[in-house]
Design a protein around this motif. Structure first.
Motif, PDB file in Angstrom:
ATOM      1  N   ASP A   1       0.862  -1.167   0.000  1.00 38.10           N
ATOM      2  CA  ASP A   1       0.000   0.000   0.000  1.00 38.10           C
ATOM      3  C   ASP A   1       0.907   1.228   0.000  1.00 38.10           C
ATOM      4  O   ASP A   1       1.491   1.562   1.027  1.00 38.10           O
ATOM      5  CB  ASP A   1      -0.864  -0.041   1.270  1.00 38.10           C
ATOM      6  CG  ASP A   1      -2.079   0.826   1.127  1.00 38.10           C
ATOM      7  OD1 ASP A   1      -2.323   1.288   0.006  1.00 38.10           O
ATOM      8  OD2 ASP A   1      -2.775   1.035   2.121  1.00 38.10           O
ATOM      9  N   PRO A   2       1.070   1.885  -1.111  1.00 42.22           N
ATOM     10  CA  PRO A   2       2.084   2.935  -1.169  1.00 42.22           C
ATOM     11  C   PRO A   2       1.522   4.285  -0.705  1.00 42.22           C
ATOM     12  O   PRO A   2       0.315   4.509  -0.719  1.00 42.22           O
ATOM     13  CB  PRO A   2       2.398   2.993  -2.656  1.00 42.22           C
ATOM     14  CG  PRO A   2       1.099   2.696  -3.298  1.00 42.22           C
ATOM     15  CD  PRO A   2       0.346   1.782  -2.384  1.00 42.22           C
ATOM     16  N   PRO A   3       2.412   5.171  -0.300  1.00 37.02           N
ATOM     17  CA  PRO A   3       1.945   6.531  -0.006  1.00 37.02           C
ATOM     18  C   PRO A   3       1.654   7.268  -1.308  1.00 37.02           C
ATOM     19  O   PRO A   3       1.849   6.732  -2.399  1.00 37.02           O
ATOM     20  CB  PRO A   3       3.138   7.137   0.724  1.00 37.02           C
ATOM     21  CG  PRO A   3       4.308   6.403   0.186  1.00 37.02           C
ATOM     22  CD  PRO A   3       3.841   5.011  -0.127  1.00 37.02           C
ATOM     23  N   ALA A   4       1.193   8.488  -1.154  1.00 39.67           N
ATOM     24  CA  ALA A   4       0.934   9.295  -2.346  1.00 39.67           C
ATOM     25  C   ALA A   4       2.232   9.503  -3.116  1.00 39.67           C
ATOM     26  O   ALA A   4       3.314   9.530  -2.531  1.00 39.67           O
ATOM     27  CB  ALA A   4       0.358  10.641  -1.928  1.00 39.67           C
ATOM     28  N   TRP A   5       2.123   9.620  -4.393  1.00 39.37           N
ATOM     29  CA  TRP A   5       3.225   9.901  -5.307  1.00 39.37           C
ATOM     30  C   TRP A   5       4.184   8.733  -5.463  1.00 39.37           C
ATOM     31  O   TRP A   5       5.329   8.921  -5.870  1.00 39.37           O
ATOM     32  CB  TRP A   5       4.022  11.146  -4.869  1.00 39.37           C
ATOM     33  CG  TRP A   5       3.175  12.331  -4.684  1.00 39.37           C
ATOM     34  CD1 TRP A   5       2.904  12.979  -3.507  1.00 39.37           C
ATOM     35  CD2 TRP A   5       2.442  13.036  -5.683  1.00 39.37           C
ATOM     36  NE1 TRP A   5       2.055  14.023  -3.721  1.00 39.37           N
ATOM     37  CE2 TRP A   5       1.763  14.086  -5.046  1.00 39.37           C
ATOM     38  CE3 TRP A   5       2.288  12.868  -7.059  1.00 39.37           C
ATOM     39  CZ2 TRP A   5       0.942  14.965  -5.733  1.00 39.37           C
ATOM     40  CZ3 TRP A   5       1.470  13.743  -7.742  1.00 39.37           C
ATOM     41  CH2 TRP A   5       0.820  14.771  -7.072  1.00 39.37           C
ATOM     42  N   VAL A   6       3.763   7.558  -5.121  1.00 36.83           N
ATOM     43  CA  VAL A   6       4.593   6.389  -5.398  1.00 36.83           C
ATOM     44  C   VAL A   6       3.764   5.406  -6.214  1.00 36.83           C
ATOM     45  O   VAL A   6       2.710   4.951  -5.761  1.00 36.83           O
ATOM     46  CB  VAL A   6       5.094   5.720  -4.102  1.00 36.83           C
ATOM     47  CG1 VAL A   6       5.888   4.459  -4.432  1.00 36.83           C
ATOM     48  CG2 VAL A   6       5.981   6.675  -3.310  1.00 36.83           C
ATOM     49  N   ASP A   7       4.204   5.143  -7.419  1.00 36.39           N
ATOM     50  CA  ASP A   7       3.504   4.193  -8.287  1.00 36.39           C
ATOM     51  C   ASP A   7       4.093   2.810  -8.090  1.00 36.39           C
ATOM     52  O   ASP A   7       5.251   2.671  -7.694  1.00 36.39           O
ATOM     53  CB  ASP A   7       3.654   4.602  -9.759  1.00 36.39           C
ATOM     54  CG  ASP A   7       3.072   5.973 -10.015  1.00 36.39           C
ATOM     55  OD1 ASP A   7       2.125   6.343  -9.300  1.00 36.39           O
ATOM     56  OD2 ASP A   7       3.578   6.669 -10.907  1.00 36.39           O
TER      57      ASP A   7
ATOM     58  N   ALA B   1       0.186  -2.604 -10.974  1.00 31.72           N
ATOM     59  CA  ALA B   1      -0.456  -1.347 -10.640  1.00 31.72           C
ATOM     60  C   ALA B   1      -1.230  -1.402  -9.332  1.00 31.72           C
ATOM     61  O   ALA B   1      -1.306  -0.403  -8.619  1.00 31.72           O
ATOM     62  CB  ALA B   1      -1.371  -0.928 -11.779  1.00 31.72           C
ATOM     63  N   ASP B   2      -1.824  -2.558  -9.010  1.00 29.19           N
ATOM     64  CA  ASP B   2      -2.590  -2.633  -7.769  1.00 29.19           C
ATOM     65  C   ASP B   2      -1.725  -3.073  -6.593  1.00 29.19           C
ATOM     66  O   ASP B   2      -2.219  -3.228  -5.474  1.00 29.19           O
ATOM     67  CB  ASP B   2      -3.784  -3.575  -7.925  1.00 29.19           C
ATOM     68  CG  ASP B   2      -3.350  -4.928  -8.438  1.00 29.19           C
ATOM     69  OD1 ASP B   2      -2.142  -5.125  -8.585  1.00 29.19           O
ATOM     70  OD2 ASP B   2      -4.215  -5.780  -8.683  1.00 29.19           O
TER      71      ASP B   2
ATOM     72  N   SER C   1       6.781   9.342  -8.185  1.00 27.11           N
ATOM     73  CA  SER C   1       6.501  10.220  -9.320  1.00 27.11           C
ATOM     74  C   SER C   1       6.653  11.687  -8.951  1.00 27.11           C
ATOM     75  O   SER C   1       6.434  12.562  -9.775  1.00 27.11           O
ATOM     76  CB  SER C   1       5.085   9.975  -9.844  1.00 27.11           C
ATOM     77  OG  SER C   1       4.157  10.161  -8.811  1.00 27.11           O
TER      78      SER C   1
END
Lengths: 434, 184
Positions: free
Chosen positions: A96-102, A106-107, A129
């Motif tokens: 479960d990544p934080p924001a701005w990490v792709d 993808a899921d 990103s």
């Protein structure tokens, strides 16, 4: 899913046990042996799961390929699972990544058959990103036994990894000579004559000239003694001042739109990289949520790396925290490059104060040029932005009239014109440019 | 920017692909197959129970890792018990097979996320185990036929022995399921 450190029966196992028992008891009590036919698969599944139940918990280790990357670059999140019993069937990992990490996939979910595939395919690609310090992970690892009868889930609160995404500098180059600074050491040509290495001119000999400076060829041709003069060498001390009180506009990461803080940080990274590469001393002062953060002046790639890491840690504050005071530690004679969206009059007020102290200051306007277009969907917000931009233009005009150079960020050559102007005026020691 | 985490079961189901999608189709279809076999073997029908089973099986498609599957199995058993009079009908094998398929699909769907890509080894292992669960059903049917042909009268001793056996099995299964594993 309950996250535990023990093997727990799953709803599938409960179904197998209870369905097998209920159907069997009903078959016996109701004298209906045909129900035993339906009960048999469930009884077998329950017995199978119990017999192959793992006892030891798997050992899970997380690691990240690189702790520091540039924004947009990818690294790998590795998950190693050791199964002491050898009874683990499937292992699922979910990151479960934080924001701005792709992530890739993808899921952020991968699954392997541990006995057949090993745990290497559990690795996931993570790609920040946007610049910043991201806390990634830990991945939730869930192991299951035969027929999904028992399940083990890793503890989610351990092994979080820090992933620093350094800002990608926008293209930048400055060809202008440096402004005057005190001192006679460094790698740059001073606007004054001195005992440097770069040739300036040939002039008649004067009392006090060193003999080794005599230009014999010219002296013989003219019949009078002439000496060569050189430009003095000096270094350049650049202070990058990052105004992080405001982050205006929506950020879309490295491939999307840039907010004002994106522009500021990437521009600061570009300027720092440029000056550090040519051997100048670069210092950083960031004013944001954590107050004023300072990196003392230094040169070289190690120092540049430190500057970029500190820039990546910037957190925007709000304007209410801005007291308009000048951050301490601005050395006299430094070239102060201030990067700000200039949405608050205090930013320009601060720049004026720096100029008043006799320092050379350049303000780089980092407001996204399309800020009014972003709000095109809401006419009232767009109108408010237009009013705000007009007010801001007035404040910039007043600051320019007070002698503070304000230039928009355009990448290469953005500050050349101002630097040349400052260099021309450096003899008078003035810090303002018009 | 990365997507927000999706924890809503409906959205998770919408992301199902490949084997995950196939499993969810099987979870929805297998109880209907069992009902169809029951209908073929039965003299009568219970429309309300059928409707409830179908509705529950569709809910199981969304929540495979839940106890609703047990309810589906029990209701299929009740439907069979009430509507089918012939204990030797071979349709019981088909019902058992479809229930085994339903159980295995739900177990697999509960283990593996809907959008995860299954490796070949996983696909083979789960298929092999599903078939292994189905195989004892015909054997048990033959045993039932054998008992039925003997036409033996009811025996209280046999009944008590059967119940004691079931209790022992239940206790064994419970102790095996709840025994605490060692933390690593």
């Amino acid at each position: 899913m309950k996250q535990t450190d023990q093997w727990r029966p799953t709803p599938a196992h409960a179904r197998a046990v209870l369905a097998g028992l209920l159907l069997s008891v009903t078959a016996v009590l109701a004298r209906r042996p045909d129900l035993l036919v339906t009960a048999t698969p469930f009884a077998v599944a329950a017995a199978w799961a119990v017999l192959l139940r793992p006892v030891e918990s798997p050992v899970v280790r997380h690691s990240v390929g690189h702790h520091t990357v540039r924004e947009g670059q990818a690294t790998t999140w590795h998950i190693h699972v050791d199964d002491p019993d050898g009874r683990v069937d499937d292992v699922v990992a979910a990151l479960d990544p934080p924001a701005w990490v792709d992530r890739k996939p993808a899921d952020g979910q991968t699954v392997v058959s541990l006995a057949d595939d090993g745990s290497e395919p559990l690795a996931m690609v993570v790609r920040p990103s946007r610049w910043g310090c991201h806390q990634v992970g830990p991945a939730l690892v869930v192991a299951s036994s035969a027929l999904g009868g028992f399940r083990w889930a890793s503890r989610p609160w351990i092994q979080q990894q820090r992933l620093v995404a350094l800002p990608v500098p926008t293209p930048f180059d400055a060809a202008a000579p440096p402004v005057h600074v005190p001192g006679l050491v460094g790698v740059n040509r001073s606007p004054r004559y001195g005992s440097g290495t770069e040739f300036a001119s040939i002039r008649p000999f004067q009392l006090g000239d060193r003999l080794k400076r005599i230009h014999w060829g010219h002296s013989l041709r003219t019949g009078d003694l002439h000496v060569t003069t050189t430009w003095a060498d000096h270094d350049r001390h650049v202070v990058l001042m990052l105004d992080a009180f405001h982050d205006v506009g929506e950020s879309g990461g490295i491939e999307g739109r840039a907010s004002s803080l994106d522009i500021s940080v990437r521009a600061a990274a570009a300027i720092a990289e440029h000056f550090a590469r040519v051997g100048d001393r670069v210092a950083l002062t960031m004013i944001g949520a954590r107050g004023a953060q300072r990196v003392p002046p230094g040169a070289g790639f190690r120092h540049l790396r430190r500057l970029l890491e500190v820039m990546a840690s910037v957190e925007p504050a709000n304007a209410e925290h801005d007291d308009g005071r000048l951050p301490p530690g601005l050395p006299p004679g430094a070239l102060v490059v201030m990067l700000s969206p200039l949405t608050s009059p205090r930013s320009l007020q601060r720049a004026t104060m720096i100029a008043d102290r006799g320092m050379s200051v350049i303000v780089i306007d980092c407001l996204p040029p399309d800020i009014t277009d972003e709000q095109a969907g809401d006419p009232y917000v767009a109108l408010a932005w237009r009013v705000e931009v007009l007010k801001r233009e007035h404040q910039i005009r007043v600051a320019r009239e007070a002698g503070v150079a304000v230039v928009p960020w355009r990448g290469p050559g953005s500050i050349d014109l101002v630097l040349r102007g400052l260099q021309r005026r450096s003899g008078s020691g003035a810090g303002r440019s018009r | 920017m990365s997507e927000p985490t999706v924890s809503e079961p409906w959205l998770l189901m919408a992301r199902a692909r490949g084997v995950g999608l196939l499993l969810r189709v099987v979870i929805g279809v297998a109880p209907m197959v069992a009902l169809g076999c029951t209908l073929l073997a039965a003299d009568q029908t219970l429309p309300v129970v059928k409707f409830v089973i179908i509705a529950l099986s569709l809910v199981c498609v969304v929540y495979p890792d839940s106890h609703l599957g047990l309810l589906v199995v029990v209701l299929v058993g009740i439907e069979w018990l009430v509507t089918v009079d012939d204990p030797t009908t071979p349709w019981s094998i088909a019902v058992a097979a479809s229930m085994a398929l339903f159980h295995t699909s739900m177990a697999a769907a509960g283990v593996v996320p809907s959008s995860a890509v299954w490796s070949t080894a996983m696909r083979r292992r789960w298929a092999r185990r599903c078939v292994t669960l189905m195989l004892p059903a015909p054997v048990m049917w033959l045993v039932v036929i054998a008992f039925d042909n003997r036409n033996s009268a009811g025996s209280q001793v046999l009944l008590a022995a059967s119940l004691v056996t079931l209790v022992i099995v239940a206790v064994w299964a419970r102790s095996g399921a709840l025994a605490g594993g060692r933390a690593g």
